[in-house]
Design an enzyme around this catalytic site. Structure first.
Site, PDB file in Angstrom:
ATOM      1  N   GLU A 237      -4.730   8.181  -2.648  1.00 13.33           N
ATOM      2  CA  GLU A 237      -5.239   6.881  -2.183  1.00 13.33           C
ATOM      3  C   GLU A 237      -5.488   5.957  -3.373  1.00 13.33           C
ATOM      4  O   GLU A 237      -5.369   4.734  -3.269  1.00 13.33           O
ATOM      5  CB  GLU A 237      -6.516   7.101  -1.357  1.00 13.33           C
ATOM      6  CG  GLU A 237      -6.834   6.005  -0.373  1.00 13.33           C
ATOM      7  CD  GLU A 237      -5.808   5.844   0.753  1.00 13.33           C
ATOM      8  OE1 GLU A 237      -5.772   4.759   1.349  1.00 13.33           O
ATOM      9  OE2 GLU A 237      -5.024   6.785   1.012  1.00 13.33           O
TER      10      GLU A 237
ATOM     11  N   HIS B 161       0.830  -1.209   0.000  1.00 12.96           N
ATOM     12  CA  HIS B 161       0.000   0.000   0.000  1.00 12.96           C
ATOM     13  C   HIS B 161       0.867   1.262   0.000  1.00 12.96           C
ATOM     14  O   HIS B 161       0.706   2.137  -0.855  1.00 12.96           O
ATOM     15  CB  HIS B 161      -0.912  -0.037   1.241  1.00 12.96           C
ATOM     16  CG  HIS B 161      -1.829   1.134   1.384  1.00 12.96           C
ATOM     17  ND1 HIS B 161      -3.133   1.120   0.984  1.00 12.96           N
ATOM     18  CD2 HIS B 161      -1.617   2.377   1.890  1.00 12.96           C
ATOM     19  CE1 HIS B 161      -3.705   2.285   1.236  1.00 12.96           C
ATOM     20  NE2 HIS B 161      -2.789   3.073   1.790  1.00 12.96           N
ATOM     21  N   GLU B 162       1.800   1.343   0.939  1.00  2.02           N
ATOM     22  CA  GLU B 162       2.636   2.547   1.050  1.00  2.02           C
ATOM     23  C   GLU B 162       3.539   2.698  -0.167  1.00  2.02           C
ATOM     24  O   GLU B 162       3.875   3.818  -0.563  1.00  2.02           O
ATOM     25  CB  GLU B 162       3.468   2.522   2.339  1.00  2.02           C
ATOM     26  CG  GLU B 162       2.671   2.405   3.645  1.00  2.02           C
ATOM     27  CD  GLU B 162       1.616   3.497   3.841  1.00  2.02           C
ATOM     28  OE1 GLU B 162       1.697   4.554   3.192  1.00  2.02           O
ATOM     29  OE2 GLU B 162       0.674   3.267   4.637  1.00  2.02           O
TER      30      GLU B 162
ATOM     31  N   HIS C  89       1.721   4.761  -2.666  1.00  3.95           N
ATOM     32  CA  HIS C  89       1.878   6.193  -2.378  1.00  3.95           C
ATOM     33  C   HIS C  89       3.266   6.676  -2.814  1.00  3.95           C
ATOM     34  O   HIS C  89       3.417   7.741  -3.410  1.00  3.95           O
ATOM     35  CB  HIS C  89       1.732   6.446  -0.868  1.00  3.95           C
ATOM     36  CG  HIS C  89       0.321   6.416  -0.356  1.00  3.95           C
ATOM     37  ND1 HIS C  89      -0.675   7.199  -0.878  1.00  3.95           N
ATOM     38  CD2 HIS C  89      -0.249   5.708   0.662  1.00  3.95           C
ATOM     39  CE1 HIS C  89      -1.814   6.983  -0.207  1.00  3.95           C
ATOM     40  NE2 HIS C  89      -1.573   6.078   0.721  1.00  3.95           N
TER      41      HIS C  89
END
Lengths: 496, 496
Positions: free
Chosen positions: A294, A264-265, A268
């Site tokens: 997001e 997930h990160e 980003h």
């Protein structure tokens, strides 16, 4: 030498601000990852001094006049976009009286600080005493912003995170989701009840998990010459675009959260690492919105990370670093990462239940900011909606109910929709990618991820804030946000 | 509410400066320990912006007037000392015209940058081209500072690091050392030639070395709630007093440098951690001088760390973390850590040869700043003095000769004496401690280090910059700096 243009003067001021923001981002990262406890007071004082400086830079009266003059200057298209984003940042800092900003900071800090123990103690009544003030001040903020921007109070707050987004659209979009989501959850749960899974057995040493995480980041194209992976209590993507700092946390009894958190990160991070280098010093060179940010982390986590193709690609790595066992097969990992189970806590929610948590919060915070309900009405509404959307009973359970999130404690109303908007954008991107590349999943499974990265680089990362959100999504996918793709994605993944 | 006094206004400005310095210290630490390469340009720009801000804070015209007025105010003794230190910091920033400061920064950066490859290439002629400009600008600086302070040009530069110290004193002190040092070195080498030692055999895993380092820091009273140990190419003690960041570097084939380096930096760290907490925001609350700072690291490294008593205390730890072997016995470690061998490189020098490296540099840089020699005269002088003091031939070997240090490349003339002054102060402190506590070494060997820490806390750390250096040393030891103690210490350690 000729006089600098107003636009050039603005560039100089915003470049200075960008450098202050660099310092702020790095010491914030340090505070969360490295700082020993006794450093806290001096750090807080230094950070506050920097906040004062950044605010002073943005509220310098010269800027107002320069923004006016620059509008009349002969600017390129890109400079026009840049000027628009400068004005947005300037407005956010200048619309509100300093007394209100200060009162909000104080009330927010007080409420958040007390909340940390009140949540544990399930103390809604205690929380309410501080929270009323936070609500009152946020309503003042919303009213002032709304008057200046000619929109509703809630829209004015949401615009801080999602410029250009209107609650009329969100109402429509979330309204549709509410039509099909509870039924879909029930259907999927019935299906999954007949599909037994192996649970991972182990203690999984932290260093092995870290090595696995780094290997997966490598696979996902994270640029280690321009960033790092470290540990913090609450995982985040911080630092600056030139030096992206992502974090995770490890539990020896469960590698799954940390691994998916890193994916997930990394989403980003790649957005930040993919922003055009020559515009980073200006607002136009930054990420478009929280929802679009997001959409990148969820492209990586939901679209890519939890897909059977990607999990079959990394299953050998998982086995290599954590040791082989039946639970770590590609098929079983796919099953584990798509298990649906309604629960109390948003951050622990699965892909399918997550939107229900967000819609509930959106509906409550909007009514609260529009003055349709008061703070004391929240628990009853929370219970009612949790029951309706997820079939979960939270009566009297504030700790796992309306006290669970930090967002409202310091007045960050208007943020929650970004999460689900991001999930919807991500589904829309991948629909287009699959249309253009029918063998996308075979490619992913074979480790050929370039097609995904190239698409995101071309359509999202390289575009920074040159366009508004709607324009960005239209350019990228041929249409505005269309939640039908999200629905179709969930059906395909969970009912196939 | 009454008008703040001039002194109070100064406190407000210097408190702001202290917070900026906090940010500067933390991002500098990050740059040396954590930052990936692609973060460098943005970091340099942010740091430069912060430098501009700190300079602007110190050169605000209001300060000059406040310093004047504060002199007339009714101040406590401590406030008077505080005012004195504020004026010193203010003067350093205001005496020099901005054009000179800028020219120095540019010339220094250019010379230092080129030096990094010129050193490797043994390219003195190339170095000289940039270095002449650095020398010319430093001479300008020295002249301006000297006129304002009524001292010689070299003394004016040295005063940046050692306020109050005069080269007439250094000439006398170093002159004495030169009388006995070459003979002592020869005598010790002859003695040690007959004392064979075991050399450590191993590869020593980094993680084991790190654990050993942490255990020794613990023993030395480092407060881990207010600091950290990390890795950097050039070890240093950084961060801020509330959050002290020390670093080391590891080599798997040699644990000795890293271990002693950690002990050295822990000495710097405890000084910072021992400064009075209520004055840290003011110049008077900081470390007294570079020489006094070095006296703390050398109290830990030379007086304590290399003593037979301390090495017998930590030998079991060394064995525990690195594995037992004959070379790691207390006696053998003591022998290894006191081996004397003249060489080219200052930073690799042993305790006995180190002062020769410093005296040589002091004599050359003083003559250079006083205009008695020119930059092109350095290599011949270097050769001559290396031959005379250490019997080492450096002809044509610039890389291991006059190009080895970074100090001169950016114009840091006047710094070198601090190293040997620190060694001398440390010897003087321990002479007093031994006089007051005759069983000091037995206590150290038994792990009772409190007597050392308490003495340093009481006489040095808690005093910050309340007194001038000479006064501080007189209060602590009953007399001014007396190099006879250093001589006696070396004789006792190396000829006993």
């Amino acid at each position: 030498m000729s006089q600098p243009s107003a636009y050039q003067s603005l560039v100089a001021s915003f470049t200075r601000l960008y450098r202050y923001e660099h310092l702020s981002a790095m010491v914030s990262w340090d505070q969360a990852t490295m700082m020993p406890p006794k450093g806290n007071d001096a750090r807080a004082a230094a950070q506050a001094e920097l906040d004062v400086l950044m605010h002073a830079t943005l509220t310098d009266p010269a800027l107002a006049e320069q923004l006016q003059r620059a509008e009349q200057e002969d600017l390129s298209l890109q400079e026009r976009a840049s000027l628009r984003e400068m004005r947005r940042e300037w407005q956010r800092a200048n619309l509100l009286p300093a007394t209100l900003v200060e009162a909000q900071a104080l009330a927010g800090a007080r409420c958040e600080h007390a909340w940390r123990s009140q949540r544990t103690a399930n103390d809604w009544a205690g929380f309410l005493q501080n929270f009323r003030e936070v609500v009152a001040l946020s309503r003042q903020e919303a009213r002032l912003l709304a008057e200046a921007q000619g929109c509703s109070p809630y829209d004015a707050l949401m615009n801080k995170y999602e410029p250009g987004m209107q609650s009329a659209d969100i109402d429509r979009i979330f309204g549709e989701v509410k039509q099909w989501l509870p039924g879909l959850i029930a259907q999927v749960m019935a299906k999954q009840a007949k599909e037994p899974l192996h649970l991972p057995q182990g203690s999984f040493p932290v260093e092995q998990q870290r090595q696995l995480g780094l290997a997966v980041m490598q696979l996902l194209g994270f640029d280690f010459d321009g960033g790092r992976l470290d540990v913090s209590v609450h995982p985040f993507c911080g630092g600056v675009a030139e030096d992206v700092r992502i974090t995770t946390r490890y539990r020896e009894d469960d590698f799954m959260q940390s691994l998916m958190g890193i994916i997930h990160e990394t989403g980003h991070a790649r957005y930040e690492q993919g922003l055009p280098r020559d515009m980073l010093h200006l607002p136009v060179g930054r990420a478009r919105s929280m929802g679009i940010h997001e959409s990148q982390s969820l492209s990586f986590e939901m679209q890519l990370g939890r897909s059977p193709a990607f999990l079959s690609l990394i299953a050998p790595l998982v086995g290599q670093y954590l040791g082989e066992q039946p639970a770590l097969s590609a098929a079983n990992l796919t099953g584990l990462y798509s298990r649906v189970h309604p629960g109390f806590i948003r951050v622990d929610a699965d892909e399918l239940c997550y939107p229900a948590h967000v819609i509930l919060r959106y509906e409550i915070e909007k009514a609260l900011m529009e003055g349709e309900i008061e703070a004391e009405d929240i628990p009853a509404l929370w219970d009612e909606k949790m029951q309706a959307y997820l079939g979960v009973d939270t009566r009297g359970n504030y700790r796992q109910g309306c006290l669970q999130d930090i967002h409202w404690t310091d007045g960050s109303f208007g943020y929650f929709p970004s999460y689900t908007l991001g999930a919807m954008y991500a589904a829309q991107y991948f629909t287009v990618m699959r249309r253009d590349t029918p063998d996308l999943d075979q490619r992913i499974a074979a480790g050929d991820l370039a097609v995904v990265f190239d698409w995101l680089q071309q359509h999202i990362w390289s575009q920074a804030s040159l366009h508004g959100t709607n324009e960005l999504v239209q350019h990228a996918t041929g249409e505005s946000l269309n939640p039908a793709y999200f629905h179709a994605h969930l059906q395909a993944r969970y009912l196939a």
